[in-house]
Scaffold this motif. Sequence first.
Motif, PDB file in Angstrom:
ATOM      1  N   MET A 191       1.096   7.366   5.634  1.00 25.65           N
ATOM      2  CA  MET A 191       1.593   6.348   4.712  1.00 25.65           C
ATOM      3  C   MET A 191       1.740   6.964   3.325  1.00 25.65           C
ATOM      4  SD  MET A 191      -0.507   2.814   5.539  1.00 25.65           S
ATOM      5  CE  MET A 191       0.880   1.708   5.178  1.00 25.65           C
ATOM      6  N   GLN A 192       2.369   6.220   2.413  1.00 27.99           N
ATOM      7  CA  GLN A 192       2.492   6.662   1.025  1.00 27.99           C
ATOM      8  C   GLN A 192       2.544   5.459   0.103  1.00 27.99           C
ATOM      9  OE1 GLN A 192       5.155   9.829   0.258  1.00 27.99           O
ATOM     10  NE2 GLN A 192       5.118   9.586  -1.956  1.00 27.99           N
ATOM     11  N   ASP A 193       1.872   5.597  -1.055  1.00 23.86           N
ATOM     12  CA  ASP A 193       2.012   4.603  -2.113  1.00 23.86           C
ATOM     13  C   ASP A 193       2.691   5.280  -3.300  1.00 23.86           C
ATOM     14  OD1 ASP A 193       0.048   6.114  -3.398  1.00 23.86           O
ATOM     15  OD2 ASP A 193      -1.567   4.676  -2.978  1.00 23.86           O
ATOM     16  N   LEU A 194       2.598   4.722  -4.479  1.00 27.77           N
ATOM     17  CA  LEU A 194       3.304   5.271  -5.629  1.00 27.77           C
ATOM     18  C   LEU A 194       2.735   6.595  -6.122  1.00 27.77           C
ATOM     19  CD1 LEU A 194       3.959   2.040  -7.736  1.00 27.77           C
ATOM     20  CD2 LEU A 194       5.473   3.190  -6.116  1.00 27.77           C
ATOM     21  N   SER A 195       1.560   6.978  -5.628  1.00 25.17           N
ATOM     22  CA  SER A 195       0.931   8.180  -6.184  1.00 25.17           C
ATOM     23  C   SER A 195       0.528   9.235  -5.161  1.00 25.17           C
ATOM     24  CB  SER A 195      -0.318   7.794  -6.988  1.00 25.17           C
ATOM     25  OG  SER A 195      -1.264   7.142  -6.154  1.00 25.17           O
ATOM     26  N   SER A 196       0.376   8.886  -3.902  1.00 23.86           N
ATOM     27  CA  SER A 196      -0.138   9.868  -2.948  1.00 23.86           C
ATOM     28  C   SER A 196       0.249   9.534  -1.513  1.00 23.86           C
ATOM     29  CB  SER A 196      -1.660   9.957  -3.058  1.00 23.86           C
ATOM     30  OG  SER A 196      -2.250   8.702  -2.717  1.00 23.86           O
ATOM     31  N   GLN A 197       0.005  10.496  -0.624  1.00 25.58           N
ATOM     32  CA  GLN A 197       0.184  10.311   0.813  1.00 25.58           C
ATOM     33  C   GLN A 197      -1.166  10.392   1.493  1.00 25.58           C
ATOM     34  OE1 GLN A 197       3.274  13.437   1.501  1.00 25.58           O
ATOM     35  NE2 GLN A 197       4.571  11.734   2.127  1.00 25.58           N
ATOM     36  N   PHE A 198      -1.322   9.637   2.561  1.00 24.25           N
ATOM     37  CA  PHE A 198      -2.604   9.554   3.248  1.00 24.25           C
ATOM     38  C   PHE A 198      -2.371   9.012   4.650  1.00 24.25           C
ATOM     39  CE2 PHE A 198      -1.685   6.129   0.313  1.00 24.25           C
ATOM     40  CZ  PHE A 198      -1.624   5.027   1.148  1.00 24.25           C
ATOM     41  N   VAL A 199      -3.398   9.106   5.500  1.00 20.27           N
ATOM     42  CA  VAL A 199      -3.270   8.565   6.848  1.00 20.27           C
ATOM     43  C   VAL A 199      -4.049   7.256   6.962  1.00 20.27           C
ATOM     44  CG1 VAL A 199      -2.891  10.798   7.934  1.00 20.27           C
ATOM     45  CG2 VAL A 199      -5.229   9.955   7.680  1.00 20.27           C
TER      46      VAL A 199
END
Length: 228
Positions: A205-213
């Motif tokens: 996933m991704q938000d406005l600042s980073s990617q993560f699972v």
Amino acid sequence: MMEKSTMQLYLKIFKMKKSLFLLLFFMGIANAQVMPFGMISSSAVTPGVPPAKIGDYRDGGVVFYVNPDDNTHGLVCSLTDINMNSLWYYDGYINTNAYGENIGSGETNTTKIIDAMNKNYNSPPLESTNVDGNTVYAAGIARNYKGGGYTDWFLPSKDELNQLFLNRVAVSNKLTTIQNAQSFPSVSVARYWTSSNFDLTYAWMQDLSSQFVKTKSTSGYLRAIRAF
């Protein structure tokens, strides 16, 4: 001394060669892209197709990526979030083999996910609501989108979505000028799904600042993309 008729023949041949050279030169210019320091690349564009730039409104969406080898091709994003409450999976954790992360792998990922869902769940609808009120499933929803009359939309890969967020200012500026379009939420809680599988249980996933699972049962936003 050279005879007059011979000299006239040589002069005529020279003029013909000169005209041919000029014709070929200007044909090359017409199908080329001027590069730094005056160099010309005839392979940088597709003849007859206008070059694209970030923020253009074309081919059903807004350009957020331009192919560095051919600036007439790239990726556009949908004019709106196509869903804000979607799960990545359909009804459980299955192996989709959608592990592509680089730019250019989102479409293949989307197809692999849909094929896996069809195989394991007897061809479920591309877009439906489960008993908890969540929309399932992300790849199916993206493929089912028909913005601009196009039917080849897909869920972006990890790197494709990141490229969209890197250029979101230019994209958002254009979206604000298009009727019924929708820019990106300013809040960081808007988490967007990618088509990139991480393992059996998690996807990127991704938000406005980073990617993560996150687990595939997490609710997320969707922004479809397509290639042009």
